[in-house]
Design a protein around this motif. Structure first.
Motif, PDB file in Angstrom:
ATOM      1  N   HIS A  13      -1.323   4.370  -2.867  1.00 43.38           N
ATOM      2  CA  HIS A  13      -1.642   4.231  -4.302  1.00 43.38           C
ATOM      3  C   HIS A  13      -2.530   5.386  -4.732  1.00 43.38           C
ATOM      4  O   HIS A  13      -2.628   6.083  -5.634  1.00 43.38           O
ATOM      5  CB  HIS A  13      -2.393   3.053  -4.624  1.00 43.38           C
ATOM      6  N   CYS A  55       2.645   0.501  -8.155  1.00 44.73           N
ATOM      7  CA  CYS A  55       3.837   0.682  -7.459  1.00 44.73           C
ATOM      8  C   CYS A  55       4.714  -0.717  -8.029  1.00 44.73           C
ATOM      9  O   CYS A  55       4.237  -1.792  -7.638  1.00 44.73           O
ATOM     10  CB  CYS A  55       3.643   0.920  -5.725  1.00 44.73           C
ATOM     11  N   TRP A 165       7.121   4.068  -9.647  1.00 46.76           N
ATOM     12  CA  TRP A 165       5.672   3.884  -9.937  1.00 46.76           C
ATOM     13  C   TRP A 165       5.547   3.647 -11.481  1.00 46.76           C
ATOM     14  O   TRP A 165       6.397   4.447 -12.265  1.00 46.76           O
ATOM     15  CB  TRP A 165       4.835   4.974  -9.434  1.00 46.76           C
TER      16      TRP A 165
END
Length: 185
Positions: A13, A55, A165
């Motif tokens: 991330h 995500c 994403w």
């Protein structure tokens, strides 16, 4: 741009948030890491950050979409590769029977040789457990091998995971945005 996303530092991330800033914002911006997405979305709604990056493979994604509907809007989406991943084992474990993994990575390779699967919250936690000797084997970033080449060995390179994403903000996209595929009314 001030992006909130999931920690800990060193995870995908954070990697993708920094890549986003570099590729879409000329490197300008800040990334703040949160231990849970609920806290990141609360920071967005309170105006402490301008965006949340998540995500879609994350276990809480659908809950967050539902919980923050009409308050946090998807404003961008893209596909990005993670750090190259690998199945890594302790050098002294010839035939490991236990493997640690973040649940999203469970099907990245055949794990039928392992009798015990240990769920970890992140691939970073798997790497930390391997380095500390708590796990016989695990799926994590392949770069971990470089931190302890005398302790760890490569079982299988898995390459980067390609994930979708979503970037959220508090203002929805205009109906004319090319990202929107709304039905004609």
């Amino acid at each position: 741009m001030h992006i909130a996303t999931l920690g800990p530092s060193g995870n995908n991330h954070e990697l993708i948030a920094k890549r986003y800033l570099r590729m879409r914002c000329s490197g300008e911006g800040i990334v703040t890491l949160f231990s849970q997405f609920e806290a990141a979305f609360q920071a967005l709604l309170a105006g402490h950050v301008s965006h949340v990056l998540q995500c879609t493979a994350h276990a809480t994604h659908s809950d967050c979409v539902g919980r923050y509907m009409h308050r946090a809007y998807p404003v961008d989406t893209f596909i990005a590769g993670s750090k190259p991943l690998a199945l890594i084992a302790q050098r002294d474990s010839v035939r490991p029977t236990q493997v640690a993994l973040q649940p999203a990575t469970r099907y990245y390779t055949d794990l039928t040789a392992y009798t015990e699967i240990i769920d970890a919250p992140t691939t970073v936690a798997v790497a930390e457990g391997l380095l500390a000797g708590r796990f016989e084997a695990g799926i994590c970033a392949e770069e971990v091998l470089g931190q302890a080449p005398e302790q760890l060995r490569l079982v299988q390179s898995l390459g980067p995971a390609l994930d979708t994403w979503v970037m959220f903000a508090t203002t929805p996209l205009a109906a004319s945005s090319p990202l929107r595929l709304d039905a004609d009314v």
